[in-house]
Design a protein around this motif. Structure first.
Motif, short mmCIF file in Angstrom:
data_model
loop_
_atom_site.label_atom_id
_atom_site.label_comp_id
_atom_site.label_asym_id
_atom_site.label_seq_id
_atom_site.Cartn_x
_atom_site.Cartn_y
_atom_site.Cartn_z
N VAL A 40 0.87 -1.17 0.00
CA VAL A 40 0.00 0.00 0.00
C VAL A 40 0.92 1.23 0.00
O VAL A 40 1.61 1.50 0.99
N CYS A 41 0.92 1.96 -1.11
CA CYS A 41 1.91 3.02 -1.31
C CYS A 41 1.43 4.37 -0.76
O CYS A 41 0.32 4.51 -0.26
N GLN A 42 2.32 5.34 -0.89
CA GLN A 42 2.07 6.69 -0.40
C GLN A 42 0.78 7.29 -0.95
O GLN A 42 0.06 8.00 -0.25
N ASP A 43 0.49 7.00 -2.22
CA ASP A 43 -0.70 7.54 -2.87
C ASP A 43 -1.91 6.61 -2.73
O ASP A 43 -2.87 6.72 -3.50
N ARG A 44 -1.86 5.66 -1.78
CA ARG A 44 -2.96 4.72 -1.46
C ARG A 44 -3.20 3.69 -2.55
O ARG A 44 -4.20 2.97 -2.51
N ARG A 57 16.10 -10.32 -3.71
CA ARG A 57 16.75 -9.19 -4.36
C ARG A 57 17.02 -8.01 -3.44
O ARG A 57 17.87 -7.17 -3.74
N SER A 58 16.31 -7.91 -2.31
CA SER A 58 16.49 -6.77 -1.42
C SER A 58 16.56 -7.24 0.03
O SER A 58 15.61 -7.85 0.53
N PRO A 59 17.69 -6.95 0.72
CA PRO A 59 17.80 -7.36 2.13
C PRO A 59 16.76 -6.68 3.02
O PRO A 59 16.33 -7.25 4.02
N VAL A 60 16.36 -5.48 2.64
CA VAL A 60 15.36 -4.77 3.45
C VAL A 60 14.00 -5.43 3.29
O VAL A 60 13.28 -5.67 4.27
N LEU A 61 13.62 -5.75 2.05
CA LEU A 61 12.35 -6.42 1.82
C LEU A 61 12.34 -7.82 2.44
O LEU A 61 11.29 -8.30 2.90
N LYS A 62 13.49 -8.44 2.49
CA LYS A 62 13.57 -9.76 3.12
C LYS A 62 13.21 -9.68 4.59
O LYS A 62 12.54 -10.58 5.13
N ARG A 63 13.63 -8.60 5.24
CA ARG A 63 13.29 -8.44 6.66
C ARG A 63 11.83 -8.03 6.84
O ARG A 63 11.20 -8.37 7.85
N MET A 64 11.28 -7.30 5.86
CA MET A 64 9.91 -6.80 5.98
C MET A 64 8.87 -7.88 5.69
O MET A 64 7.82 -7.94 6.33
N ILE A 65 9.16 -8.72 4.68
CA ILE A 65 8.15 -9.71 4.24
C ILE A 65 8.36 -10.99 5.04
O ILE A 65 9.07 -11.92 4.63
N ILE A 66 7.73 -11.05 6.17
CA ILE A 66 7.83 -12.24 7.02
C ILE A 66 6.74 -13.23 6.61
O ILE A 66 5.73 -12.85 6.00
N PRO A 67 6.91 -14.52 6.93
CA PRO A 67 5.90 -15.52 6.55
C PRO A 67 4.51 -15.12 7.06
O PRO A 67 4.34 -14.68 8.19
N GLY A 68 3.53 -15.26 6.18
CA GLY A 68 2.16 -14.92 6.53
C GLY A 68 1.77 -13.50 6.21
O GLY A 68 0.59 -13.15 6.26
N THR A 69 2.76 -12.64 5.85
CA THR A 69 2.46 -11.26 5.52
C THR A 69 1.81 -11.18 4.15
O THR A 69 2.33 -11.71 3.17
N GLU A 71 0.02 -7.98 3.33
CA GLU A 71 -0.07 -6.56 2.99
C GLU A 71 0.99 -5.79 3.76
O GLU A 71 1.17 -5.97 4.96
N LEU A 72 1.71 -4.92 3.03
CA LEU A 72 2.77 -4.11 3.64
C LEU A 72 2.57 -2.64 3.28
O LEU A 72 2.43 -2.32 2.09
N PRO A 73 2.55 -1.74 4.26
CA PRO A 73 2.45 -0.31 3.95
C PRO A 73 3.83 0.27 3.60
O PRO A 73 4.83 -0.04 4.24
N LEU A 74 3.87 1.09 2.57
CA LEU A 74 5.08 1.84 2.19
C LEU A 74 4.68 3.32 2.10
O LEU A 74 4.50 3.88 1.00
N PRO A 75 4.52 3.98 3.24
CA PRO A 75 3.97 5.34 3.26
C PRO A 75 4.87 6.40 2.64
O PRO A 75 4.41 7.50 2.34
N ASP A 76 6.16 6.08 2.42
CA ASP A 76 7.09 7.07 1.87
C ASP A 76 7.45 6.83 0.42
O ASP A 76 8.31 7.52 -0.13
N ILE A 77 6.83 5.83 -0.21
CA ILE A 77 7.16 5.49 -1.59
C ILE A 77 5.88 5.50 -2.42
O ILE A 77 4.89 4.84 -2.07
#
Length: 508
Positions: A40-44, A57-69, A71-77
């Motif tokens: 869910v991005c900055q512009d909804r 591909r991304s170490p940050v996304l690897k930490r964010m996307i945990i099993p069972g997730t 929906e993830l908010p990305l309010p700054d992108i």
């Protein structure tokens, strides 16, 4: 294995296979059919993704996307920015969603650094560098680009280089309201910070008045862009008008109380306690504005607190260094290779060491035309240098007058007459700080030669004349600071000159 090996034996076939793979992977971008996580991005806007690709591909996304997730908010992108990143994560390239303007490029860089995608960062920075070349000397483009750049928080040194280039373009000409209107408040503050004088002196600066005028013009252009230029011009003279007034006090600005009052009403039209006017004016060093401009232009506007104006007057009257009077005797300060004779105005070379000497008179005020004569009473050995020594501040310690000639000083400007090289002037920029020599007019190596130095600090230029023959311009674009008449008298223990102040010094 043999079959596979034979299938891709040529580079052409490998390229075709890779293109087919990229096309298939590109079909997966934001495709809900093949996705198992939503952002869910900055512009909804929801953007769909495949977790297996993303965590690989991304170490940050690897930490964010945990099993069972799911929906993830990305309010700054924003969604458009995320699609650019997904295209790279899936295909290793940015084509269909590539950033096509500087605003999106800065957004992509910010997001790439957050998600630790250094190659995206690098590719987008290269795009920004290449697109900066299209700005050229277009002030409006430079203003818009700088405003966009300043939206995205603290800049890394490699990105700030681009913003500094935009500042250079904006500072190369006088900005009109149309250019100032394109500058956001943050960008305008950045511009003021980067173009502020670094002088540690309280010396007067014409640029400080223009800075004051620019702030008024920017504030007026934000409130009333269609009237800003006309209203400000009627109340605050531009650079040409202000210089004309300083040259001739009878040509005072024609504004009256009604015009000043009208300008005040425009600037204060928005009764917003968060108005930037006063905070921007606090960036102006009133002590460096010529007192005539303070009295005739700044003070009548009634935009600066009276106490601040009074402090500026007090500084100029009481705290500035004592000035040199026309009927005073000008002497020299020097090293061991020289001594003064008589009333102190005559300088004699007494040792073979080179060195230089400078007059005790200092030109502090950057307004006026100053002239002095150097009269050669005894010829020097090998060469003679006449000019001035520049200082951006008052030194607390003693100057080392021994060892180097005037022209070899980092802030020495000299007309040099050498018996082998002829007459020339020096410019900065040589290797290891050595001067670059440029031929200049006729020789002056004879007894009783009178060399006149004319320092025009209205136009920021210097020229010379010898025995009444006026020479071409020597230097231009001289800086704000202190100027001392100075000389170097050859390599031997012979040489004698006398200094006579001609005009301008009675204004100090």
């Amino acid at each position: 294995m043999d079959v596979l090996g034979k299938s891709f034996t040529s580079a052409k076939e490998q390229t075709a296979a890779m293109a087919e793979l990229m096309a298939d992977l590109r079909k997966m971008i934001n495709n809900p059919e093949y996705s198992d996580v939503d952002f869910v991005c900055q512009d909804r806007v929801r953007v769909h993704g495949c977790r297996h690709f993303l965590i690989a591909r991304s170490p940050v996304l690897k930490r964010m996307i945990i099993p069972g997730t799911r929906e993830l908010p990305l309010p700054d992108i924003s969604s458009s920015c995320l699609l650019t990143l997904l295209e790279y994560l899936y295909t290793g390239a940015m084509v269909e969603y590539a950033p096509l303007n500087s605003r999106k490029a800065y957004e992509v860089i910010t997001a790439a650094r957050y998600l630790q995608l250094p190659h995206v960062d690098k590719l987008t920075r290269e795009f920004l560098v290449n697109s900066t070349a299209t700005v050229g000397d277009d002030l409006t483009k430079a203003a818009l680009r700088l405003s966009v750049a300043l939206e995205y928080g603290p800049m890394s040194p490699d990105i700030e280089i681009l913003s500094i280039e935009f500042v250079r373009v904006l500072n190369s000409k006088n900005m009109e309201p149309v250019h100032l209107q394109a500058l956001s408040e943050k960008a305008f503050r950045y511009f003021l910070h980067k173009t502020s004088s670094k002088s540690e002196l309280g010396t007067l600066s014409f640029g400080e008045y223009l800075r004051f005028r620019q702030i008024i013009l920017w504030c007026a252009s934000q409130v009333c862009p269609e009237e800003a230029a006309e209203v400000v011009s009627s109340s605050l003279p531009d650079s040409k008008g202000a210089l004309m007034f300083l040259r001739d006090p009878t040509k005072a600005p024609a504004a009256d109380e009604s015009q000043w009052s009208y300008l005040r009403s425009i600037l204060l039209r928005k009764e917003d306690p968060k108005s930037p006017l006063q905070s921007l004016l606090s960036l102006v060093d009133l002590r460096r504005i010529h007192p005539e401009l303070l009295m005739k232009v700044v003070e009548p506007l009634q935009l600066v607190p009276p106490g601040d104006v009074l402090k500026a007057y007090q500084h100029q009257a009481l705290e500035r260094p004592r000035m040199f009077a026309k009927d005073s005797v000008c002497s020299w300060e020097h090293g061991t290779a020289y001594k003064t004779l008589g009333d102190g105005s005559t300088l004699q070379k007494v040792e073979a060491e080179i060195g230089f000497a400078r007059a005790t008179v200092a030109i502090f005020r950057p307004f006026g035309i100053y002239e002095w004569d150097i009269i050669i009473e005894q010829l020097c050995h090998q060469f003679c240098e006449i000019g001035f020594h520049f200082a951006s501040r008052l030194q607390s310690g003693k100057i080392n007058f021994n060892g180097s000639t005037l022209a070899m000083q980092p802030t020495g400007w000299a007309l040099n007459m050498d018996i082998t090289e002829g007459t020339r002037i020096n410019f900065r920029g040589g290797e290891s700080g050595a001067p670059i020599w440029v031929p200049y007019e006729k020789d002056f190596g004879h007894i009783n030669a009178r060399i006149r130095v004319q320092l025009d600090l209205y136009e920021r230029v210097c020229s010379f004349s010898v025995d009444g023959d006026e020479f071409q311009l020597a230097w231009s674009h001289l800086l704000d600071g202190i100027y001392f008449p100075a000389v170097s008298l050859g390599k031997g223990n012979e040489g004698r000159v006398r200094i006579e102040l001609v005009s301008g010094f009675d204004l100090l």
